[in-house]
Enzyme design. Structure first.
Site, PDB file in Angstrom:
ATOM      1  N   GLU A 275      40.511  43.454  46.849  1.00 56.90           N
ATOM      2  CA  GLU A 275      39.803  42.367  46.177  1.00 56.90           C
ATOM      3  C   GLU A 275      38.456  42.094  46.850  1.00 56.90           C
ATOM      4  OE1 GLU A 275      42.230  39.906  43.482  1.00 56.90           O
ATOM      5  OE2 GLU A 275      43.167  39.316  45.394  1.00 56.90           O
TER       6      GLU A 275
ATOM      7  N   GLU B 191      50.082  43.087  44.304  1.00 56.48           N
ATOM      8  CA  GLU B 191      50.608  41.744  44.060  1.00 56.48           C
ATOM      9  C   GLU B 191      51.763  41.713  43.061  1.00 56.48           C
ATOM     10  OE1 GLU B 191      46.699  41.101  45.998  1.00 56.48           O
ATOM     11  OE2 GLU B 191      47.509  42.511  44.523  1.00 56.48           O
TER      12      GLU B 191
END
Length: 266
Positions: A120, A140
């Protein structure tokens, strides 16, 4: 020069090198690291002698994502960093380049794991280099979590949507070669040489007119989601003033005199 126990800051000429430094935890994000990162971005933008930023990790890792234990850990350790995060609830997003974009180009030098929050943060950088054994991925969903660092928005704008969705929905790891093949990174180099390659690219950036570099970066991001007509109009607003700067005049003189330009901001 700033830094914390989990984030070191050093100068390499006109480049500010930020190093994530928790090698025992594969550089998982901690309060000290987030505070150091944010302060590093601000330091680079405030110093006109800094023309580029390199982000890398220590100990053969880039970043293994968020360390939830560290974020909720012992108040006796790193208390001042938690106080900073509490005082500015947006600081961690700015540190991860979700809510902040440095004016200077940011070059990522990746070795080893660059997963979850590491991938990210990577999406907030401008130029990306990785060692052959580096790995990428957004894990995730495998943990029943959401990649809330910006990936459901940014990733599909940076690589083809089919690849973005596969990465987001499967949570599988990607090799450096595969990441380069889908356009997530730009260079794959022998292991242990990502930082050297990133600094080489930074030197090329540093040799260019700093005002032009900053204006070009700003224009690319500002116009990314505009129509072509609106983007071209915005480009003129950003671009025309550059022609009237001392940098532009020095660049023209240097070209005429067949010598390297001597930009004075450093």
């Amino acid at each position: 020069m700033g830094g914390t126990e989990h984030l070191t800051v050093q100068r390499e000429g006109a480049t500010l090198v930020l190093t994530l430094k928790r090698p025992d935890a594969r550089n998982a994000l901690s309060p000290a690291m987030l505070v150091g990162l944010y302060d590093g971005w601000i330091e680079a933008d405030a110093d006109d002698s800094v023309r580029s930023i390199v982000l890398t990790g220590a100990g053969g890792s880039f970043c293994a994502g968020m360390d939830l234990k560290a974020l909720a850990g012992d108040r006796m350790r790193g208390e001042e960093h938690r106080d900073r995060l509490k005082a500015d609830p947006d600081l961690h997003w700015k540190a991860m380049l979700r809510h902040h974009r440095p004016r200077k180009p940011v070059i990522a030098a990746v070795e080893g794991p660059c997963v979850a929050g590491g991938t990210e943060i990577l999406q907030g950088t401008d130029i990306r280099v990785a060692g052959e054994s580096a790995t990428f991925g957004l894990y995730e969903v495998r943990r029943g979590l959401f990649p809330i660092g910006g990936s459901t928005v940014r990733l599909q704008r940076q690589i083809p949507r089919t690849h973005a969705l596969e990465m987001l929905l499967t949570g599988r790891p990607y090799s450096a070669r595969e990441a380069a093949g889908i356009g997530l990174i730009g260079h794959v180099v022998p292991d242990g040489t990502a930082l050297a390659k990133a600094l080489e690219i930074a030197e090329r950036v540093n040799a260019c007119g700093p005002l032009a570099v900053e204006a070009v970066k700003a224009s690319v991001y500002e116009t990314a989601e505009m129509t072509e007509t609106d983007g071209l109009a915005a480009e003129l607003v950003r671009g025309w003033p550059v022609f009237d700067t001392a940098d532009a005049k020095e660049g023209a003189r240097a070209f005429a005199e067949k010598r390297p330009p001597l930009y004075k901001r450093a």
